[in-house]
Design a protein around this motif. Structure first.
Motif, mmCIF file in Angstrom:
data_model
loop_
_atom_site.group_PDB
_atom_site.id
_atom_site.type_symbol
_atom_site.label_atom_id
_atom_site.label_comp_id
_atom_site.label_asym_id
_atom_site.label_seq_id
_atom_site.Cartn_x
_atom_site.Cartn_y
_atom_site.Cartn_z
ATOM 1 N N ILE A 1 0.839 -1.212 0.056
ATOM 2 C CA ILE A 1 0.041 -0.058 -0.009
ATOM 3 C C ILE A 1 0.794 1.239 0.073
ATOM 4 O O ILE A 1 0.256 2.434 -0.549
ATOM 5 N N GLU A 2 2.011 1.312 0.624
ATOM 6 C CA GLU A 2 2.743 2.561 0.943
ATOM 7 C C GLU A 2 3.212 3.235 -0.453
ATOM 8 O O GLU A 2 3.281 4.442 -0.460
ATOM 9 N N GLY A 3 3.759 2.708 -1.413
ATOM 10 C CA GLY A 3 4.439 3.201 -2.498
ATOM 11 C C GLY A 3 5.679 3.943 -1.803
ATOM 12 O O GLY A 3 6.485 3.621 -0.979
ATOM 13 N N ALA A 4 5.851 5.167 -2.625
ATOM 14 C CA ALA A 4 7.063 6.077 -2.005
ATOM 15 C C ALA A 4 8.455 5.143 -1.974
ATOM 16 O O ALA A 4 9.085 5.064 -0.961
ATOM 17 N N TYR A 5 8.622 4.324 -2.984
ATOM 18 C CA TYR A 5 9.475 3.401 -2.903
ATOM 19 C C TYR A 5 11.051 3.703 -2.473
ATOM 20 O O TYR A 5 11.812 3.046 -2.326
ATOM 21 N N ASN A 6 11.156 4.883 -3.032
ATOM 22 C CA ASN A 6 12.654 5.648 -2.911
ATOM 23 C C ASN A 6 12.806 7.089 -2.426
ATOM 24 O O ASN A 6 13.645 7.538 -2.663
ATOM 25 N N GLU A 7 11.931 7.036 -1.479
ATOM 26 C CA GLU A 7 11.765 8.430 -0.826
ATOM 27 C C GLU A 7 12.388 8.531 0.725
ATOM 28 O O GLU A 7 12.094 7.481 1.196
ATOM 29 N N ASP A 8 12.755 9.580 1.201
ATOM 30 C CA ASP A 8 13.217 9.897 2.312
ATOM 31 C C ASP A 8 14.112 8.956 2.945
ATOM 32 O O ASP A 8 13.855 8.518 4.139
ATOM 33 N N GLY A 9 14.934 8.407 2.012
ATOM 34 C CA GLY A 9 16.012 7.600 2.713
ATOM 35 C C GLY A 9 15.767 5.863 2.382
ATOM 36 O O GLY A 9 16.496 5.107 2.798
ATOM 37 N N LYS A 10 14.471 5.650 2.084
ATOM 38 C CA LYS A 10 14.211 4.371 1.892
ATOM 39 C C LYS A 10 15.301 3.663 0.741
ATOM 40 O O LYS A 10 15.316 4.037 -0.067
ATOM 41 N N VAL A 11 15.638 2.537 1.352
ATOM 42 C CA VAL A 11 16.563 1.648 0.339
ATOM 43 C C VAL A 11 15.699 0.532 -0.359
ATOM 44 O O VAL A 11 14.515 0.309 0.157
ATOM 45 N N PRO A 12 16.172 0.058 -1.239
ATOM 46 C CA PRO A 12 15.314 -1.102 -1.999
ATOM 47 C C PRO A 12 15.290 -2.337 -1.235
ATOM 48 O O PRO A 12 16.239 -2.883 -0.640
ATOM 49 N N GLY A 13 14.200 -2.883 -1.447
ATOM 50 C CA GLY A 13 13.821 -4.361 -0.898
ATOM 51 C C GLY A 13 13.843 -5.176 -2.029
ATOM 52 O O GLY A 13 13.939 -4.985 -3.337
ATOM 53 N N ILE A 14 13.773 -6.663 -1.833
ATOM 54 C CA ILE A 14 13.676 -7.452 -2.735
ATOM 55 C C ILE A 14 12.468 -7.453 -4.010
ATOM 56 O O ILE A 14 12.646 -7.618 -5.057
ATOM 57 N N TRP A 15 11.333 -6.876 -3.317
ATOM 58 C CA TRP A 15 10.090 -6.770 -4.247
ATOM 59 C C TRP A 15 10.422 -5.341 -5.017
ATOM 60 O O TRP A 15 10.108 -5.376 -6.082
ATOM 61 N N ASP A 16 11.305 -4.448 -4.567
ATOM 62 C CA ASP A 16 11.556 -3.149 -5.136
ATOM 63 C C ASP A 16 12.478 -3.598 -6.525
ATOM 64 O O ASP A 16 12.321 -2.946 -7.576
ATOM 65 N N ALA A 17 13.522 -4.351 -5.948
ATOM 66 C CA ALA A 17 14.528 -4.398 -7.037
ATOM 67 C C ALA A 17 14.323 -5.630 -7.886
ATOM 68 O O ALA A 17 14.985 -5.546 -9.108
ATOM 69 N N LEU A 18 13.654 -6.673 -7.457
ATOM 70 C CA LEU A 18 13.775 -8.063 -8.413
ATOM 71 C C LEU A 18 12.304 -8.143 -9.047
ATOM 72 O O LEU A 18 12.411 -9.352 -9.874
ATOM 73 N N SER A 19 11.334 -7.514 -8.868
ATOM 74 C CA SER A 19 10.250 -7.984 -9.483
ATOM 75 C C SER A 19 9.834 -7.933 -10.845
ATOM 76 O O SER A 19 9.064 -8.663 -11.417
ATOM 77 N N GLU A 20 10.699 -6.882 -11.532
ATOM 78 C CA GLU A 20 10.509 -7.143 -13.015
ATOM 79 C C GLU A 20 10.421 -8.157 -13.645
ATOM 80 O O GLU A 20 11.412 -9.217 -13.637
ATOM 81 N N GLY A 21 9.502 -8.291 -14.558
ATOM 82 C CA GLY A 21 9.428 -9.711 -15.124
ATOM 83 C C GLY A 21 8.532 -11.004 -14.502
ATOM 84 O O GLY A 21 8.311 -12.036 -14.831
ATOM 85 N N HIS A 22 8.435 -10.526 -13.281
ATOM 86 C CA HIS A 22 7.618 -11.316 -12.585
ATOM 87 C C HIS A 22 6.270 -11.291 -12.114
ATOM 88 O O HIS A 22 5.624 -11.791 -11.430
ATOM 89 N N VAL A 23 5.909 -10.008 -12.395
ATOM 90 C CA VAL A 23 4.567 -9.452 -11.853
ATOM 91 C C VAL A 23 3.666 -9.413 -13.158
ATOM 92 O O VAL A 23 4.202 -8.721 -14.034
#
Length: 442
Positions: free
Chosen positions: A18-40
């Protein structure tokens, strides 16, 4: 008859969904941010999702309108910790502000410490295979507890290890999209046992942290899922068969006892015994205050393990293709209480429906209302039989990113237009509000 006076009616959500803001205010990538391309599906992702990060006040106002007593949300590990020992103050502040908003609305916050989006820095060290991860998790739990435990009483260490290990590392359907299915049986078992042990050690260490550091007396559990079996009838033999199917001696990761026996009873199912020491089990088995479980359907009608004679043509299913089995909550609550002797909280239950804004501008979802009504009837039976059911949390408060399914599947009580971020309470929202207000099935 109705539900107990202090019954915990609520709803639930997860950070990445629900949150979005995937790269805002110091948030670093998680596995769903970085690896999901091609899998969703449709190439979608959670970069914006429901934009809850910016709209949490609007969403809390909806929760207040619904009348929930409690709201279970998850903290995003990669939003809070940019490294094993590096705290992101802005990320932590978001959850502090959310807790304040909930408390001001008269809603008790329930915090899930881990709901699947592992930080990439942890994944790059080996993820849940890495023996260090339980200490990293305990440190993360300490940071969150220090920031929120003056206002938060309810804690869940992990959500659905059956799924984030099963789909993430066994089938490869979820991040980090790795699969053990082609491994030789001995290799597969060794790896699965390592994953299991590290998750359970992380849980046990986090419980210790919460017990030692929480400012308010904590109430702690897990949010587990697993196979639930309905008896063919209510004869003693049929009930015992279903119970044995639910807690088999030769358990696998999809069974409750694979996870809960070590965490609650301090013992290990047969296949896992060679992989655990007595010292590790002492860390894993910590006193818990309740047994949280997520339950959507019974496994009698699943076909993924091969042909199932219980499957009948045309049986009702949700938009996720999950069978509708209303008695699942009753039998799950009964069997779990008999085995683990802990109060029960239904931490997730709900359905994906084919929802859309109709020509009158509303979202009518009678199927969802009927689904919840039937499942709650099973829960009412459990209450009537003095099974200690303490709460029920609908999944989910709003439509959201449904992992590999993208945005097609809608579980919410609130419809989300992902193009405009407009929220529209569905008919089920108002029906559930009436249930909560009257403390009985409407």
């Amino acid at each position: 008859m109705g539900f107990p006076k202090n019954f915990l009616w609520g709803a639930a959500s997860a950070a990445y969904q629900i949150e979005g803001a995937y790269n805002e205010d110091g948030k670093v990538p998680g596995i769903w941010d970085a690896l999901s391309e091609g899998h969703v599906k449709h190439g979608e992702n959670g970069n914006i999702a429901c934009d809850h990060y910016h709209r949490y006040k609007e969403d809390v106002a909806l929760l207040k309108k619904l009348g929930v007593k409690v709201y279970r949300f998850s903290v995003s590990w990669p939003r809070v910790m940019s490294g094993p020992d590096t705290v992101n103050p802005k990320g932590l502040a978001f959850y502090s502000d959310l807790v304040d908003e909930l408390k001001a609305a008269g809603i008790e916050p329930m915090v899930t410490i881990f709901h699947w989006n592992l930080p990439m820095w942890a994944h790059e060290k080996g993820g849940w295979y890495n023996a260090e991860i339980s200490d990293d998790f305990a440190n993360y739990a300490r940071v969150v507890a220090d920031a929120l435990s003056d206002r938060v009483r309810f804690w869940f260490t992990v959500n659905e290890p059956t799924t984030f290990i099963g789909n993430g590392y066994f089938t490869g359907a979820h991040a980090p999209f790795e699969s053990l299915m082609q491994e030789q049986p001995a290799v597969m078992m060794n790896k699965l046992a390592a994953l299991t042990k590290n998750v359970l050690l992380a849980h046990g260490k986090a419980v210790r942290v919460l017990r030692s550091r929480a400012k308010l007396a904590p109430k702690i559990g897990m949010a587990l899922n697993g196979s639930v079996y309905l008896p063919e009838n209510e004869s003693p033999d049929a009930i015992e068969k279903a119970r044995t199917q639910m807690f088999p001696e030769q358990a696998f990761f999809s069974h409750f006892n694979w996870w809960a026996d070590p965490a609650v009873l301090g013992c290990v199912p047969a296949g896992l015994q060679p992989f655990f020491t007595a010292e590790e089990l002492k860390v894993i088995c910590q006193p818990l205050d309740f047994f949280g479980f997520n339950c959507y359907n019974a496994s009698n009608y699943e076909e993924y393990m091969g042909p199932n004679p219980a499957v009948v043509p045309g049986m009702p299913r949700t938009a996720m293709d999950w069978p509708i089995t209303p008695d699942a909550l009753y039998w799950a609550a009964r069997f779990l209480t008999e085995r683990y002797h802990l109060p029960i909280i239904v931490t997730e239950n709900g359905m994906a429906n084919i929802d859309f804004v109709m020509s009158d501008g509303a979202v009518h979802d009678p199927q969802r209302i009927d689904f919840v009504k039937r499942y709650l009837a099973g829960l009412q039976r459990a209450v009537d039989e003095n099974i200690p059911v303490k709460g029920y949390l609908y999944w989910s408060i709003m439509d959201n990113f449904e992992w590999a399914e993208g945005y097609d599947k809608r579980f919410g009580l609130v419809y989300v237009d992902y193009q405009t971020q407009q929220r529209i309470p569905k008919d089920s929202f108002y029906w559930y509000a009436d249930v909560i207000k009257n403390n009985r099935i409407s």
